[in-house]
Design a protein around this motif. Structure first.
Motif, mmCIF file in Angstrom:
data_model
loop_
_atom_site.group_PDB
_atom_site.id
_atom_site.type_symbol
_atom_site.label_atom_id
_atom_site.label_comp_id
_atom_site.label_asym_id
_atom_site.label_seq_id
_atom_site.Cartn_x
_atom_site.Cartn_y
_atom_site.Cartn_z
ATOM 1 N N GLY A 53 0.780 -1.228 0.000
ATOM 2 C CA GLY A 53 0.000 0.000 0.000
ATOM 3 C C GLY A 53 0.809 1.272 0.000
ATOM 4 N N GLY A 54 2.125 1.190 -0.074
ATOM 5 C CA GLY A 54 2.956 2.387 -0.020
ATOM 6 C C GLY A 54 3.136 3.045 -1.369
ATOM 7 N N ARG A 55 3.887 4.133 -1.360
ATOM 8 C CA ARG A 55 4.083 4.918 -2.581
ATOM 9 C C ARG A 55 4.916 4.192 -3.628
ATOM 10 N NH1 ARG A 55 6.312 10.486 -0.336
ATOM 11 N NH2 ARG A 55 7.392 9.013 1.031
ATOM 12 N N ALA A 56 5.649 3.158 -3.219
ATOM 13 C CA ALA A 56 6.458 2.417 -4.197
ATOM 14 C C ALA A 56 5.603 1.527 -5.094
ATOM 15 C CB ALA A 56 7.491 1.558 -3.467
ATOM 16 N N PHE A 57 4.297 1.399 -4.778
ATOM 17 C CA PHE A 57 3.455 0.449 -5.486
ATOM 18 C C PHE A 57 2.288 1.156 -6.182
ATOM 19 C CE2 PHE A 57 5.284 -1.764 -1.831
ATOM 20 C CZ PHE A 57 5.894 -2.844 -2.448
ATOM 21 N N THR A 58 1.892 0.612 -7.323
ATOM 22 C CA THR A 58 0.675 1.064 -7.986
ATOM 23 C C THR A 58 -0.523 0.353 -7.356
ATOM 24 O OG1 THR A 58 0.693 -0.699 -9.641
ATOM 25 C CG2 THR A 58 1.972 1.290 -10.125
ATOM 26 N N ALA A 59 -1.716 0.665 -7.858
ATOM 27 C CA ALA A 59 -2.916 -0.067 -7.430
ATOM 28 C C ALA A 59 -2.751 -1.541 -7.800
ATOM 29 C CB ALA A 59 -4.151 0.517 -8.101
ATOM 30 N N PRO A 60 -3.107 -2.444 -6.904
ATOM 31 C CA PRO A 60 -2.864 -3.871 -7.156
ATOM 32 C C PRO A 60 -3.788 -4.440 -8.228
ATOM 33 C CG PRO A 60 -4.140 -3.601 -5.153
ATOM 34 C CD PRO A 60 -3.747 -2.221 -5.598
ATOM 35 N N LEU A 61 -3.289 -5.460 -8.929
ATOM 36 C CA LEU A 61 -4.119 -6.308 -9.763
ATOM 37 C C LEU A 61 -4.388 -7.585 -8.981
ATOM 38 C CD1 LEU A 61 -2.469 -4.510 -11.914
ATOM 39 C CD2 LEU A 61 -3.138 -6.291 -13.541
ATOM 40 N N VAL A 62 -5.618 -8.045 -8.994
ATOM 41 C CA VAL A 62 -5.993 -9.257 -8.278
ATOM 42 C C VAL A 62 -6.495 -10.273 -9.286
ATOM 43 C CG1 VAL A 62 -7.437 -10.251 -6.465
ATOM 44 C CG2 VAL A 62 -6.643 -7.880 -6.258
ATOM 45 N N VAL A 63 -6.053 -11.526 -9.145
ATOM 46 C CA VAL A 63 -6.552 -12.621 -9.973
ATOM 47 C C VAL A 63 -7.291 -13.587 -9.061
ATOM 48 C CG1 VAL A 63 -5.983 -14.387 -11.675
ATOM 49 C CG2 VAL A 63 -4.505 -12.367 -11.445
ATOM 50 N N CYS A 64 -8.565 -13.849 -9.383
ATOM 51 C CA CYS A 64 -9.371 -14.728 -8.534
ATOM 52 C C CYS A 64 -10.322 -15.539 -9.406
ATOM 53 C CB CYS A 64 -10.159 -13.916 -7.505
ATOM 54 S SG CYS A 64 -11.450 -12.864 -8.219
ATOM 55 N N GLY A 97 -6.285 -1.950 -9.554
ATOM 56 C CA GLY A 97 -6.034 -1.658 -10.955
ATOM 57 C C GLY A 97 -6.902 -2.507 -11.851
ATOM 58 N N ALA A 98 -7.134 -3.748 -11.427
ATOM 59 C CA ALA A 98 -8.056 -4.658 -12.114
ATOM 60 C C ALA A 98 -8.299 -5.850 -11.202
ATOM 61 C CB ALA A 98 -7.487 -5.126 -13.453
ATOM 62 N N VAL A 99 -9.494 -6.425 -11.291
ATOM 63 C CA VAL A 99 -9.788 -7.720 -10.680
ATOM 64 C C VAL A 99 -10.078 -8.668 -11.831
ATOM 65 C CG1 VAL A 99 -11.279 -9.049 -9.151
ATOM 66 C CG2 VAL A 99 -10.698 -6.676 -8.567
#
Length: 472
Positions: free
Chosen positions: A48-59, A79-81
């Protein structure tokens, strides 16, 4: 930004070795096993920090609303699910995420993380992730290896090769399958083996190129599945026919064991895959006799035992090295040394058609949840909780009637052609075949008791006419 890392969170595990808490419709990554947040939520927090973009989740399709609720509670916009229409293991799942990332920036660094692991030292994790990202930018396919602390037979291993420039990281000589206890002890004594943490870093393009080289069938099938994918509410659905053509294969088998670009970053960060009840015992706060007690439970004159209850009081007396886990509908007892074999119990229950492997008595839906309270021949009593502003589908049933009683909150009811509101202690009757819907127009949760009666009581006796959540 060049230094930004794109997290990819894989949420397809079943967690059968943590049955009866982990079940197919709500597996371990969505459970708060340590009494705090779920492991999925903890994974979100780590990226969740500034080094990371919005997460992509695969489910998978059945878990998509659980993922959406975890994201909502964490205040995270994904970023996408990406929704998999069928299970195809990690190599195709990661390829789908890499394909979406590559649309914007093929050289973007991806950090691939399972959603069901525990990491207690987040600072050490962040440092290892930064090191791995730099290696990935240099074209490496990076994995993470945990220095072993015991001869563990439940993990795969990574054999370290030569140290790489800069020190502290290594080429990979080999990936090793789960060993027997004697081999695991030799690995521990030799000092060259690391536990395989199942985490990876590479650029989107580097991974896709490696997959095309080493498993072109998987690369082609996933490429077609992404190209034919569709948006559905907040989800991206892979094309079912194309994705089904992909072989079911792990990233280790498909790419990492074959590439000459593999590197491993040691990760000493309090990692555990929480792969068994013995793992939870090892992570827990033990008493002086080595017992870990959770929930409505107690251990008396016992040692080395894990005892947990989600509902009834469970007391153990004079036992050693046991696992005892109780929910409101199951009890599991086994020697701690055989914790890896719980999956065999689940397999036998599935073969017998037992529903206790599928879901808990509390079942989560995108609108809230329901809990089965009592059932018998021709009837079922449920407690239904609907989130503020949420609504169930417009539906009818062929075989059952329903009687609704509001306990708390406000309900807006569609019953045939009538639409009306109910408050606490008010009720309505829904005859079989009647078109109906339940909504919560208030700003507090709606609690309702539902009594079903009829010739057939089953969740598959639902004909949806309209659904906010795109369910058929």
């Amino acid at each position: 930004m060049r230094d930004t890392i794109h997290p990819v969170i894989l949420s397809g595990g079943a967690g059968t070795r943590l049955w009866p808490l982990s079940r197919r419709l709500r597996p371990k990554q969505f459970l708060a096993l340590d009494g705090g947040r779920s492991m999925f939520a903890e994974t979100l927090s780590r990226v969740g920090g500034r080094a990371f973009t919005a997460p992509l989740v695969v489910c998978n399709d059945e878990h998509r609303f659980l993922v959406a609720e975890e994201l909502r509670q964490a205040g995270v916009s994904a970023g996408a699910v990406i929704v998999e229409p069928c299970a195809r293991n990690t190599a195709p799942a990661i390829a789908a995420a890499a394909s979406l990332v590559a649309r914007d920036n093929a050289e973007a660094v991806m950090l691939v993380l399972p959603s069901d692991h525990v990491i207690t030292d987040t600072d050490a994790f962040a440092r290892a992730a930064a090191v791995a990202a730099e290696l990935a930018r240099d074209g490496r396919l990076v994995t993470f290896g945990v220095p072993p602390t015991r001869p563990e037979t439940g993990y795969g291993y990574i054999l370290k090769g030569n140290a790489m420039a800069g020190g502290g990281v290594f080429a990979v000589d080999a990936f090793v399958e789960k060993p027997d206890i004697e081999t695991a002890a030799a690995y521990l004594a030799g000092g060259r083996h690391l536990w395989n943490a199942g985490m990876f870093a590479f650029t989107a393009q580097a991974y896709l190129n490696a997959l095309r080289q080493h498993n072109p069938a998987a690369a082609a099938a996933v490429g077609a599945a992404v190209e034919g994918g569709t948006d559905d509410l907040d989800f991206f659905r892979l094309d079912p026919k194309a994705f089904a053509e992909a072989p079911s294969i792990s990233i280790d088998y498909a790419v990492m064991e074959k590439t000459d670009r593999a590197a491993v970053v040691p990760l000493d960060a309090g990692w555990s895959d929480v792969g068994s009840w013995a793992s939870l015992w090892a992570l827990g706060q033990a008493d002086a006799a080595g017992n870990v007690v959770a929930g409505n439970a107690m251990a008396i004159d016992s040692e080395g035992t894990y005892v947990r209850s989600e509902h009834p009081l469970v007391a153990v007396l004079g036992v050693s090295d046991l696992i005892v886990v109780a929910t409101d509908d199951t009890v599991l007892v086994l020697p701690k040394s055989r914790a890896q074999e719980v999956k065999d119990v689940v397999a036998q229950l599935q073969a017998a058609g037992r529903e206790e492997t599928e879901s808990h008595t509390r079942v989560y839906r995108p609108w809230g949840h329901y809990q089965n309270l009592e059932g018998g021949d021709g009837f079922l009593v449920k407690r239904i909780v609907v989130k503020p502003g949420a609504k169930l589908s417009m539906q009818y049933h062929h075989h059952r009637a329903e009687h609704w009683v509001v306990v708390a909150g406000s309900a807006r009811v569609t019953n045939g052609d009538d639409v009306f509101d109910l408050g606490p202690n008010q009720s309505t009757y829904i005859p079989a075949g009647a078109r109906h819907r339940l909504e919560n127009p208030g700003d507090a949760s709606l609690h309702l008791i539902e009594v079903q009666s009829g010739a057939y009581i089953g969740e598959d006796d639902i004909v949806r006419l309209e659904d906010t959540y795109g369910r058929s």
